[in-house]
Design a protein around this motif. Structure first.
Motif, PDB file in Angstrom:
ATOM      1  N   PHE A   1       0.734  -1.131  -0.047  1.00 19.70           N
ATOM      2  CA  PHE A   1      -0.001   0.080  -0.107  1.00 19.70           C
ATOM      3  C   PHE A   1       1.076   1.447  -0.041  1.00 19.70           C
ATOM      4  N   LEU A   2       2.191   0.902   0.287  1.00 17.73           N
ATOM      5  CA  LEU A   2       3.210   2.287   0.354  1.00 17.73           C
ATOM      6  C   LEU A   2       3.108   2.837  -1.113  1.00 17.73           C
TER       7      LEU A   2
ATOM      8  N   ILE B   1       0.015   4.833  -1.960  1.00 18.51           N
ATOM      9  CA  ILE B   1      -0.097   6.139  -1.167  1.00 18.51           C
ATOM     10  C   ILE B   1       0.761   7.177  -1.938  1.00 18.51           C
ATOM     11  N   ALA B   2       1.924   6.713  -2.561  1.00 15.35           N
ATOM     12  CA  ALA B   2       2.891   7.468  -3.073  1.00 15.35           C
ATOM     13  C   ALA B   2       2.162   8.017  -4.570  1.00 15.35           C
TER      14      ALA B   2
ATOM     15  N   ALA C   1      -1.223   8.258  -4.891  1.00 14.66           N
ATOM     16  CA  ALA C   1      -2.295   9.051  -4.443  1.00 14.66           C
ATOM     17  C   ALA C   1      -1.492  10.545  -4.265  1.00 14.66           C
ATOM     18  N   ARG C   2      -0.531  10.705  -3.561  1.00 15.66           N
ATOM     19  CA  ARG C   2       0.171  11.864  -3.482  1.00 15.66           C
ATOM     20  C   ARG C   2       0.535  12.432  -4.739  1.00 15.66           C
TER      21      ARG C   2
ATOM     22  N   ILE D   1      -2.865  13.825  -6.233  1.00 12.72           N
ATOM     23  CA  ILE D   1      -3.142  14.893  -5.677  1.00 12.72           C
ATOM     24  C   ILE D   1      -2.252  16.244  -6.128  1.00 12.72           C
ATOM     25  N   LEU D   2      -1.021  16.079  -6.209  1.00 15.96           N
ATOM     26  CA  LEU D   2       0.011  16.957  -6.806  1.00 15.96           C
ATOM     27  C   LEU D   2      -0.566  17.575  -8.054  1.00 15.96           C
TER      28      LEU D   2
ATOM     29  N   MET E   1       1.040  14.387   3.788  1.00 13.37           N
ATOM     30  CA  MET E   1      -0.152  14.507   3.162  1.00 13.37           C
ATOM     31  C   MET E   1      -1.369  14.288   4.162  1.00 13.37           C
TER      32      MET E   1
ATOM     33  N   LEU F   1       6.564   5.311   5.218  1.00 12.26           N
ATOM     34  CA  LEU F   1       5.268   5.722   5.503  1.00 12.26           C
ATOM     35  C   LEU F   1       5.082   6.687   6.338  1.00 12.26           C
TER      36      LEU F   1
ATOM     37  N   ILE G   1       5.951  10.026   4.637  1.00 12.60           N
ATOM     38  CA  ILE G   1       4.720  10.380   3.433  1.00 12.60           C
ATOM     39  C   ILE G   1       3.518  10.960   4.318  1.00 12.60           C
TER      40      ILE G   1
END
Lengths: 97, 137
Positions: A74-75, A78-79, A81-82, A85-86, B1, B48, B51
């Motif tokens: 999931f890391l 998440i990256a 997803a960032r 968003i950016l 975030m 993690l 972030i």
């Protein structure tokens, strides 16, 4: 053929099918978030495949691989997803400027 | 975030990740595991955190600069190599020390020291890379 090996074969078939379907979603996915969610799904299908292989091969050591992958997979999501968003923020700035 | 879900999940996950990395590390000599994979999972925990909460807070949680971790790891590798020289064995020979404490026996060795060095190097290197990537933005 006993029940366990039969169900393992069925599980492999269905997991491969879902891997193929998620791969198609990654390729055609109209937007970037679609592709990110499909990549996440691929990671979890791979985790299930490793767990199934741990059962069918009888080596519980492979379960540790599945645990590590589940903790780390999931890391990447998440990256991504960032990044989404950016990119959305940058697009919005460009639109108004 | 900024995300409540991510922050809550991070607080739960970071403990599990570090615990699992230590488990992989200590199991490493005779079974799958060891310093490298344990260090990768441990670095994942700090990635993690970086972030979710940003690099400033992560530096505060880590307490030492990640480059210091690399230096400590390399120093640990050198010490594990030099110890067997005391008894006139070749460099990096595995030396074991068996201690009995109550009913359990403790096995200390230079391979353990070597693995600690590998663990610290991997954590320090990956956290350094992640921090510089994060602070670029």
């Amino acid at each position: 053929m006993d029940f366990l090996s039969l169900s393992i074969i069925i599980v492999y078939i269905f997991l491969s099918l879902s891997l193929l379907i998620s791969l198609i979603r990654v390729i055609i996915g109209p937007t970037l978030p679609d592709r990110v969610v499909a990549l996440d799904l691929i990671a979890f299908v791979v985790i299930s495949m490793i767990a199934t292989y741990a059962i069918s091969s009888g080596h519980p050591v492979y379960l540790d691989v599945a645990i590590v992958l589940a903790l780390v997979a999931f890391l990447g999501t998440i990256a991504f997803a960032r990044y989404v968003i950016l990119r959305a923020g940058k697009l919005r700035e460009d639109g108004h400027a | 975030m900024k995300s409540l879900i991510l922050h809550t999940a991070t607080r739960l996950m970071i403990g599990i990740l570090i615990l699992f990395s230590l488990f992989l590390f200590f199991r490493g000599h005779d079974e799958p595991g060891g310093g490298f994979i344990g260090g990768l999972v441990g670095a994942g925990a700090f990635t993690l955190y970086a972030i979710a909460f940003g690099t400033d807070l992560t530096r505060k949680v880590l307490r030492v600069d990640p480059i210091t971790l690399i230096a400590l790891g390399l120093a640990s590798l050198v010490v594990s190599g030099v110890i067997p020289l005391i008894t006139a064995d070749p460099f990096l020979t595995g030396k074991w020390l068996f201690l009995e404490w109550g009913n359990s026996d403790i096995k200390l060795s230079t391979p353990l020291l070597f693995d600690i060095g590998v663990y610290l190097c991997v954590v320090g290197f990956i956290v350094t890379v992640i921090f510089s990537l994060e602070e670029e933005n």
